[in-house]
Motif scaffolding. Sequence first.
Motif, PDB file in Angstrom:
ATOM      1  N   LYS A 441      25.933  37.020  22.236  1.00 56.46           N
ATOM      2  CA  LYS A 441      25.553  37.906  20.988  1.00 56.46           C
ATOM      3  C   LYS A 441      23.960  37.698  20.741  1.00 56.46           C
ATOM      4  O   LYS A 441      23.014  38.324  20.503  1.00 56.46           O
ATOM      5  N   LEU A 442      23.528  36.285  21.155  1.00 57.70           N
ATOM      6  CA  LEU A 442      22.063  36.075  21.163  1.00 57.70           C
ATOM      7  C   LEU A 442      21.359  36.686  22.086  1.00 57.70           C
ATOM      8  O   LEU A 442      20.095  37.014  21.701  1.00 57.70           O
ATOM      9  N   GLY A 447      18.621  37.394  16.878  1.00 57.23           N
ATOM     10  CA  GLY A 447      18.572  35.894  16.574  1.00 57.23           C
ATOM     11  C   GLY A 447      19.824  35.797  15.607  1.00 57.23           C
ATOM     12  O   GLY A 447      20.326  36.713  15.161  1.00 57.23           O
ATOM     13  N   VAL A 448      20.225  34.386  15.349  1.00 62.20           N
ATOM     14  CA  VAL A 448      21.465  34.372  14.715  1.00 62.20           C
ATOM     15  C   VAL A 448      20.939  32.915  13.966  1.00 62.20           C
ATOM     16  O   VAL A 448      19.944  32.209  14.029  1.00 62.20           O
ATOM     17  N   ILE A 466      19.339  20.091   9.393  1.00 61.43           N
ATOM     18  CA  ILE A 466      18.697  21.045   8.521  1.00 61.43           C
ATOM     19  C   ILE A 466      18.736  22.593   9.134  1.00 61.43           C
ATOM     20  O   ILE A 466      19.068  22.795  10.222  1.00 61.43           O
ATOM     21  N   SER A 467      18.603  23.634   8.090  1.00 60.82           N
ATOM     22  CA  SER A 467      18.781  24.882   8.701  1.00 60.82           C
ATOM     23  C   SER A 467      17.371  25.309   9.209  1.00 60.82           C
ATOM     24  O   SER A 467      16.485  24.996   8.309  1.00 60.82           O
ATOM     25  N   ILE A 468      17.308  26.241  10.117  1.00 60.17           N
ATOM     26  CA  ILE A 468      16.038  26.512  10.747  1.00 60.17           C
ATOM     27  C   ILE A 468      15.825  28.124  10.527  1.00 60.17           C
ATOM     28  O   ILE A 468      14.991  28.902  10.979  1.00 60.17           O
ATOM     29  N   GLY A 469      17.148  28.546   9.972  1.00 60.00           N
ATOM     30  CA  GLY A 469      17.160  30.225   9.652  1.00 60.00           C
ATOM     31  C   GLY A 469      17.414  31.065  10.944  1.00 60.00           C
ATOM     32  O   GLY A 469      18.048  30.469  12.064  1.00 60.00           O
ATOM     33  N   ILE A 470      16.982  32.332  10.994  1.00 63.72           N
ATOM     34  CA  ILE A 470      17.290  33.138  12.207  1.00 63.72           C
ATOM     35  C   ILE A 470      16.322  32.793  13.368  1.00 63.72           C
ATOM     36  O   ILE A 470      15.205  32.631  13.198  1.00 63.72           O
TER      37      ILE A 470
END
Length: 639
Positions: A441-442, A447-448, A466-470
């Motif tokens: 899917k990536l 992006g995911v 930490i989250s780095i987002g899409i």
Amino acid sequence: GGECLDGTVRFQDTCVPFDPFDKTPPIITVDPPVRTRFVGDIRLTSNEPAEIYVTTDDTAPTLESVHERDQLIIPNDDNRIVIRFFAVDLAGNQSLEQLVLWNIDQEGPAPPARFNLTRTGDTRKVDWTPPQNENRLGGVLVARVEGRVNVQPTSGIQYAIGDEIEPGITVVSITDADPAPATFSETLPATPGLVRYIGWAFDDLLNFGPPAGDFEVVPMGPQRGLVFIDLTASTVLQGTKPDNVTLSGTATVSGSNVTLKLAVRNETTRVLHAPKLLVRSAGVTFNSDGVFDTFPYKAYGAAINPGASATVTWQFTGVSGNSLSLDLDLRDNRVVMLGSVSKETAGSVNDFATGREVKRLAPGPGDAKGGFGPLGGGFTPDGRVVFGSRSSGTISSWDLQSGNRLATTELRAQKSHVPQLALDPSGSIGYALISEEHIRKLRDGFGVETELVRFDTATLSDQGRISIGISRNRDMRISDDGRFLIVATGVAARGVLVIDLASFTVARNLVSGTRAESAVFTPDGRGVAVMGSDLQVFDVEDGTVISTSPIPTGGKLFRAAFNGPNEIWVGGQSALHKIDLTNTIATETFGFPVRTLDVFDGKIYAGNGDLRRFDPDFTEELQFPFFNQRGHWLGRSPF
């Protein structure tokens, strides 16, 4: 008249068991404190004789609730427990109801910064800076490492200098909460092997954070030795012994043929990578694995760990007389590895000097359809390799000598995958991107949601995320000084993320206006080269653009690597480009598709599943016969 007994006071002509003028309610202390590592048994203690009433089901306590005089103990093993209580003293004073919900803190501080080892002769000096802006810093513990690190310090334990965290991991320094830079030094014989130190910061509750470390290799001199085979008695004797290895074996004689099982034992404190025994004896015919430095040799696998042995079978033909004398020369050098999209192996390990395959790793945790397929990895200085999986949200480690998988940690349940993984220069701490959904899917999407996970390489335990987002997670690198990590998101609006590893936060985005397919630090560590529709170099500290260079069009880009301060090689789906960042030398393009690419010792290593070595003029020098032709990650051992 007379004095009242203990525990009573005089009121008019009578001794009473309380102070009739007391209008102050009792004070109850709670143990453990509200902020703690673990609740455990709870003790409520009054500062004066009083009856304590308590509930543990978050209901209001009454005079009918569970109660005890002066001290009340609640057996407990639930960190989520909530207690409510009040107390009544002998004078009838009742305290206000109190509610306690514990703050469970089991997270340690950030790792020490700028952890650096220098060795001069027998003197070793370790410098570090404790993590800054830590409100509850307790100090930093430093340990000398003499062997493989399999554990981390146990949080909650008060270590002392001289304690062993595990055999071979000895505490040598413990500092206090002072955030100023600190130093430790000691004098020990500089014997050939690995000199390594690791430090952990801890807080006021003795929670240990992620490690920082550094190492240095004490060179090993020539390892020449003689082995004699008595053909009449079929015995093997070691003549002249090499300084740092032991040779032993058994022999079987059949006419003019001799089968020798010869073992090499590593007597140093470091891993011997790609060990091989060269035969300098003239006129000896055997089943050699090739020629190295003009001498035939036998390969002894990918590695021999400290204190371990490896045995290889030799076949000699045309032997005559009563004895066979072998003048042997042990050599070792780095190994290089290409990850494998295979259900049979996680990757192939090859001798960096000869190109020969010396080990295939055991399979990784992968799905039945696509195999493990590591997309990123790294070597530790104690003989392990760590990978992330393209088909599951796991990271795993392997032993280079045996090829066996040692451990696996799931960072996120399915469906997920680990598109990138990298280790810091010391090999003590690692970083992995963990993404939602499967890699298919990536590839097909925009992006995911992605997290950056920090883990220690010894136990593969999660040390924060930490989250780095899409993100499409096209590339990830760590600077040589360990200060920054960059992620090429492959998303035009997000560019390249610069992560400050000391604070473990996103410091800035380097946005070039196009999708960042690859990113790499400049050799001086001050810049980041970002590859999209063109090549832009950014200042890593402030994000300003330093220079821009064109990239010839055609095909997706996969990887880039510097060869000197101004020469960068950019590999892609259809070609390999050699670009001069000063824009004074024309770009050279070679019709050689590249998926894996790196520069080692001034040589270009590139391939599209296979791997070849080229000189800077792109003249091919060596091919590496890797097992699988779809490798995605290329890495080299630290020594």
